[in-house]
Motif scaffolding. Structure first.
Motif, PDB file in Angstrom:
ATOM      1  N   LYS A  99      14.004   4.303  12.301  1.00 36.36           N
ATOM      2  CA  LYS A  99      14.443   3.462  11.092  1.00 36.36           C
ATOM      3  C   LYS A  99      15.578   4.452  10.334  1.00 36.36           C
ATOM      4  N   THR A 100      15.451   5.824  10.436  1.00 34.19           N
ATOM      5  CA  THR A 100      16.509   6.498   9.881  1.00 34.19           C
ATOM      6  C   THR A 100      17.747   6.444  10.464  1.00 34.19           C
ATOM      7  N   LEU A 101      17.660   6.568  11.921  1.00 36.02           N
ATOM      8  CA  LEU A 101      18.839   6.384  12.760  1.00 36.02           C
ATOM      9  C   LEU A 101      19.571   5.011  12.501  1.00 36.02           C
ATOM     10  N   GLN A 102      18.606   3.955  12.291  1.00 34.10           N
ATOM     11  CA  GLN A 102      19.265   2.685  12.216  1.00 34.10           C
ATOM     12  C   GLN A 102      19.928   2.620  11.057  1.00 34.10           C
ATOM     13  N   ARG A 103      19.454   2.862   9.802  1.00 36.26           N
ATOM     14  CA  ARG A 103      20.023   3.196   8.784  1.00 36.26           C
ATOM     15  C   ARG A 103      21.263   3.713   8.415  1.00 36.26           C
ATOM     16  N   ASN A 104      21.396   4.874   9.343  1.00 33.85           N
ATOM     17  CA  ASN A 104      22.658   5.717   9.031  1.00 33.85           C
ATOM     18  C   ASN A 104      23.685   5.297  10.130  1.00 33.85           C
ATOM     19  N   LEU A 105      23.240   4.823  11.215  1.00 36.72           N
ATOM     20  CA  LEU A 105      24.326   4.014  12.213  1.00 36.72           C
ATOM     21  C   LEU A 105      24.976   3.078  11.351  1.00 36.72           C
ATOM     22  N   LEU A 106      24.283   2.068  10.704  1.00 31.73           N
ATOM     23  CA  LEU A 106      24.656   1.096  10.056  1.00 31.73           C
ATOM     24  C   LEU A 106      25.792   1.613   9.242  1.00 31.73           C
ATOM     25  N   PHE A 107      25.507   2.769   8.313  1.00 30.14           N
ATOM     26  CA  PHE A 107      26.364   3.236   7.485  1.00 30.14           C
ATOM     27  C   PHE A 107      27.785   3.624   8.221  1.00 30.14           C
ATOM     28  N   LEU A 108      27.699   4.295   9.503  1.00 30.82           N
ATOM     29  CA  LEU A 108      28.929   4.620  10.114  1.00 30.82           C
ATOM     30  C   LEU A 108      29.706   3.409  10.401  1.00 30.82           C
ATOM     31  N   LEU A 109      29.257   2.660  11.222  1.00 31.92           N
ATOM     32  CA  LEU A 109      29.561   1.308  11.640  1.00 31.92           C
ATOM     33  C   LEU A 109      30.368   0.530  10.500  1.00 31.92           C
ATOM     34  N   GLU A 110      29.864   0.427   9.384  1.00 28.69           N
ATOM     35  CA  GLU A 110      30.357  -0.251   8.221  1.00 28.69           C
ATOM     36  C   GLU A 110      31.633   0.511   7.456  1.00 28.69           C
ATOM     37  N   ARG A 111      31.806   1.675   8.167  1.00 28.74           N
ATOM     38  CA  ARG A 111      32.958   2.685   7.705  1.00 28.74           C
ATOM     39  C   ARG A 111      34.028   2.660   8.586  1.00 28.74           C
ATOM     40  N   GLY A 112      33.909   1.975   9.629  1.00 25.19           N
ATOM     41  CA  GLY A 112      34.899   1.832  10.780  1.00 25.19           C
ATOM     42  C   GLY A 112      34.742   2.642  12.136  1.00 25.19           C
ATOM     43  N   PHE A 113      33.482   3.232  12.191  1.00 26.46           N
ATOM     44  CA  PHE A 113      33.223   3.965  13.349  1.00 26.46           C
ATOM     45  C   PHE A 113      33.164   3.118  14.616  1.00 26.46           C
ATOM     46  N   SER A 114      34.068   3.429  15.811  1.00 25.29           N
ATOM     47  CA  SER A 114      34.101   2.517  16.938  1.00 25.29           C
ATOM     48  C   SER A 114      33.838   3.488  17.890  1.00 25.29           C
ATOM     49  N   PRO A 115      33.084   2.955  19.063  1.00 22.96           N
ATOM     50  CA  PRO A 115      32.969   3.715  20.410  1.00 22.96           C
ATOM     51  C   PRO A 115      33.885   3.628  21.296  1.00 22.96           C
ATOM     52  N   TYR A 116      35.043   2.834  20.933  1.00 15.86           N
ATOM     53  CA  TYR A 116      36.166   2.607  21.737  1.00 15.86           C
ATOM     54  C   TYR A 116      37.572   3.407  21.190  1.00 15.86           C
ATOM     55  N   ALA A 117      37.474   4.183  20.019  1.00 24.89           N
ATOM     56  CA  ALA A 117      38.438   4.729  19.315  1.00 24.89           C
ATOM     57  C   ALA A 117      38.174   6.078  19.014  1.00 24.89           C
ATOM     58  N   ASP A 118      39.443   7.018  18.711  1.00 22.57           N
ATOM     59  CA  ASP A 118      39.325   8.284  18.015  1.00 22.57           C
ATOM     60  C   ASP A 118      38.880   8.095  16.751  1.00 22.57           C
ATOM     61  N   ASN A 119      37.854   8.727  16.514  1.00 23.94           N
ATOM     62  CA  ASN A 119      36.860   8.565  14.933  1.00 23.94           C
ATOM     63  C   ASN A 119      37.375   9.865  14.236  1.00 23.94           C
ATOM     64  N   SER A 120      38.416  10.665  14.582  1.00 18.67           N
ATOM     65  CA  SER A 120      38.459  12.046  13.991  1.00 18.67           C
ATOM     66  C   SER A 120      38.988  11.942  12.529  1.00 18.67           C
ATOM     67  N   GLU A 121      39.726  10.957  12.205  1.00 21.97           N
ATOM     68  CA  GLU A 121      40.260  10.729  10.792  1.00 21.97           C
ATOM     69  C   GLU A 121      39.088  10.155   9.939  1.00 21.97           C
ATOM     70  N   LEU A 122      38.140   9.480  10.664  1.00 22.58           N
ATOM     71  CA  LEU A 122      36.836   9.055   9.760  1.00 22.58           C
ATOM     72  C   LEU A 122      36.019  10.187   9.581  1.00 22.58           C
ATOM     73  N   GLU A 123      35.913  10.964  10.701  1.00 24.72           N
ATOM     74  CA  GLU A 123      35.149  12.216  10.397  1.00 24.72           C
ATOM     75  C   GLU A 123      35.690  12.984   9.322  1.00 24.72           C
ATOM     76  N   LYS A 124      36.975  13.176   9.236  1.00 26.89           N
ATOM     77  CA  LYS A 124      37.556  13.964   7.986  1.00 26.89           C
ATOM     78  C   LYS A 124      37.467  13.420   6.812  1.00 26.89           C
ATOM     79  N   LYS A 125      37.409  12.188   6.713  1.00 20.53           N
ATOM     80  CA  LYS A 125      37.335  11.569   5.346  1.00 20.53           C
ATOM     81  C   LYS A 125      35.752  11.666   4.983  1.00 20.53           C
ATOM     82  N   LEU A 126      34.810  11.558   5.995  1.00 25.85           N
ATOM     83  CA  LEU A 126      33.432  11.629   5.383  1.00 25.85           C
ATOM     84  C   LEU A 126      32.953  13.184   5.280  1.00 25.85           C
ATOM     85  N   PHE A 127      33.581  14.227   5.858  1.00 27.37           N
ATOM     86  CA  PHE A 127      33.282  15.384   5.921  1.00 27.37           C
ATOM     87  C   PHE A 127      34.442  16.545   5.249  1.00 27.37           C
TER      88      PHE A 127
END
Length: 456
Positions: A99-127
């Motif tokens: 359930k923790t994983l489910q909640r937090n994966l949804l959080f990432l997906l809604e912020r633009g995380f994509s398994p088909y793309a480079d997510n480095s910019e999103l990582e910098k923004k979040l971290f």
């Protein structure tokens, strides 16, 4: 080990994402992550029997979701996320983590995380502060986040990494004659991907449409038979990747098989066969003996290449053959072949029976190369007689099986003739033998002219 590392990383990352989710109003590129709980509804857990609970816990529990493929626009099921949850043995522990994983994966997906793309910019923004804390104030490094991104993106398996893994696994499974062809097909496909789909980074980005595109190229340049064989090899590769949880589905097996005209060598006429024998006796007696093992013992050319001196027991008239469908097959050596064999008693039993220059010797090359060598050697004979690609070494096997069946049929019923022939040719079933005889046109009807005259 790499897969385990990345899965542990995704667990760490997702467990430490802020529990603040803002739902966007735009069309979603993903489905809501869901939890698989062993095939039971955990809301009714207390009503389940002990056997039902144990059965559910014996299965893998995981988080799953789909993401829209940027090339097809369709939602594609992504790899299951287990994150080591199945090490826990109770429903409460597994469900709490998932359930923790489910909640937090949804959080990432809604912020633009994509398994088909480079997510480095999103990582910098979040971290950007290089620090993310959950309710327990546990810190997560940027390296962990990067590992998670790669893990979600098909376990960080690039096309090259995945294909190399598949080749490594199949090398320990396939025979020495089958692996080179498999490896060659995989590498040709990889080179084609690099040239025509260079934007692909991970193996999960390969779609059914892309594989069909490649098979059409193979068809255009070769034949339906080669295209179908290529499909089989690629399906073997993708099935290996699915079995090892590198991809979620082997979609290659769903690609249709094209109708292909069967290819086979023609049988020699009695006169042509005798002429070829006489020519080889005068010009290449070693090749003639090689051919006689095909003709009289009904071996395939590659089976003759496998023979060693120790495989021949002249005292008991036995031949030990490593056939393609059995580790060792024992056959009798007919007297007609024994009469043509030289003295083998002083030869090394571990030496190969046939080499390019002599009977009995060392020949350090692959079975395929040996078969190709004798095929090219026999081509000189074919060229002398003006024979085309329809004739080859295999033609002798067809010719002498046809000859033997017709001799049996003169004195026996068709069933008796086939039953006796089956013991000699090595076919495992009567159906297999009958199909073979039909394919080589060994069984032909008698002249039916008389019936036609009676009707005139």
């Amino acid at each position: 080990m790499q897969s385990v590392f990345f899965m542990s990383s995704i667990s760490l990352f997702l467990q430490n994402v802020h529990d603040t989710v803002h739902v966007f109003t735009m069309k979603l590129n993903f489905s809501e992550p869901k939890i698989f709980t062993g095939g039971v509804d955990v809301s009714h857990w207390s009503k389940l029997s002990k056997e039902q609970k144990n059965n559910a816990l014996s299965k893998d529990w995981y988080l799953y979701y789909s993401y829209r493929d940027p090339q097809t626009g369709k939602l594609v099921r992504q790899p299951n996320i287990k994150a080591g949850v199945n090490r826990f043995k109770t429903k409460q522990e597994r469900l709490s983590i998932l359930k923790t994983l489910q909640r937090n994966l949804l959080f990432l997906l809604e912020r633009g995380f994509s398994p088909y793309a480079d997510n480095s910019e999103l990582e910098k923004k979040l971290f950007q502060t290089n620090q993310l804390q959950d309710n327990s104030k546990t810190k997560v490094s940027e390296n962990d986040v990067t590992a998670v991104s790669n893990s979600v993106n098909q376990n960080f398996m690039t096309v090259s990494e995945a294909f190399n893994l598949g080749l490594k696994i199949k090398k320990n499974v396939l025979s020495a004659t089958s692996y080179p062809n498999f490896s060659s097909n995989v590498k040709r496909f990889e080179l084609w991907l690099l040239k025509n789909h260079s934007s692909l980074t991970t193996v999960n980005q390969i779609t059914k449409k892309i594989v069909i595109e490649y098979l059409n190229v193979v068809l255009e340049n070769t034949s339906p038979r080669t295209r179908n064989n290529t499909r089989i090899e690629l399906s073997t590769l993708f099935q290996t990747l699915e079995d090892n949880e590198i991809i979620t589905e082997n979609f290659v097996r769903k690609i249709n098989v094209l109708k292909a005209k069967p290819e086979r060598n023609k049988t020699y006429s009695a006169t042509l066969q005798e002429d070829i024998y006489q020519y080889m006796e005068q010009n290449d007696p070693l090749l003639l003996l090689f051919v006689k093992f095909i003709s009289y013992n009904y071996l395939r050319p590659i089976e003759v290449c496998r023979l060693k001196v120790g495989d021949i027991n002249l005292k008991e008239q036995r031949l030990f053959v490593r056939a393609k469908n059995a580790p060792v097959k024992i056959k009798i050596i007919p007297q007609i072949l024994i009469n043509d064999l030289p003295d083998l008693s002083k030869l090394n039993p571990d030496d190969y029976l046939f080499t390019p220059t002599t009977i009995g010797g060392v020949w350090a090359t692959s079975e395929n190369d040996k078969r190709d060598y004798f095929s090219k050697r026999f081509k000189k004979v074919k060229d002398h007689f003006g024979l085309g690609t329809d004739y080859g070494l295999y033609s002798f096997r067809h010719t002498f099986i046809t000859k033997l069946y017709n001799e049996f049929a003169k004195q026996m019923t068709p069933f008796e003739a086939k039953s006796k022939l089956m013991l000699i040719t090595g076919h495992n079933t009567m159906d297999a033998l009958e199909k073979y005889l039909r394919d080589i046109d060994a069984v032909l009807p008698e002249d039916y002219s008389g019936y036609l005259k009676n009707n005139n």
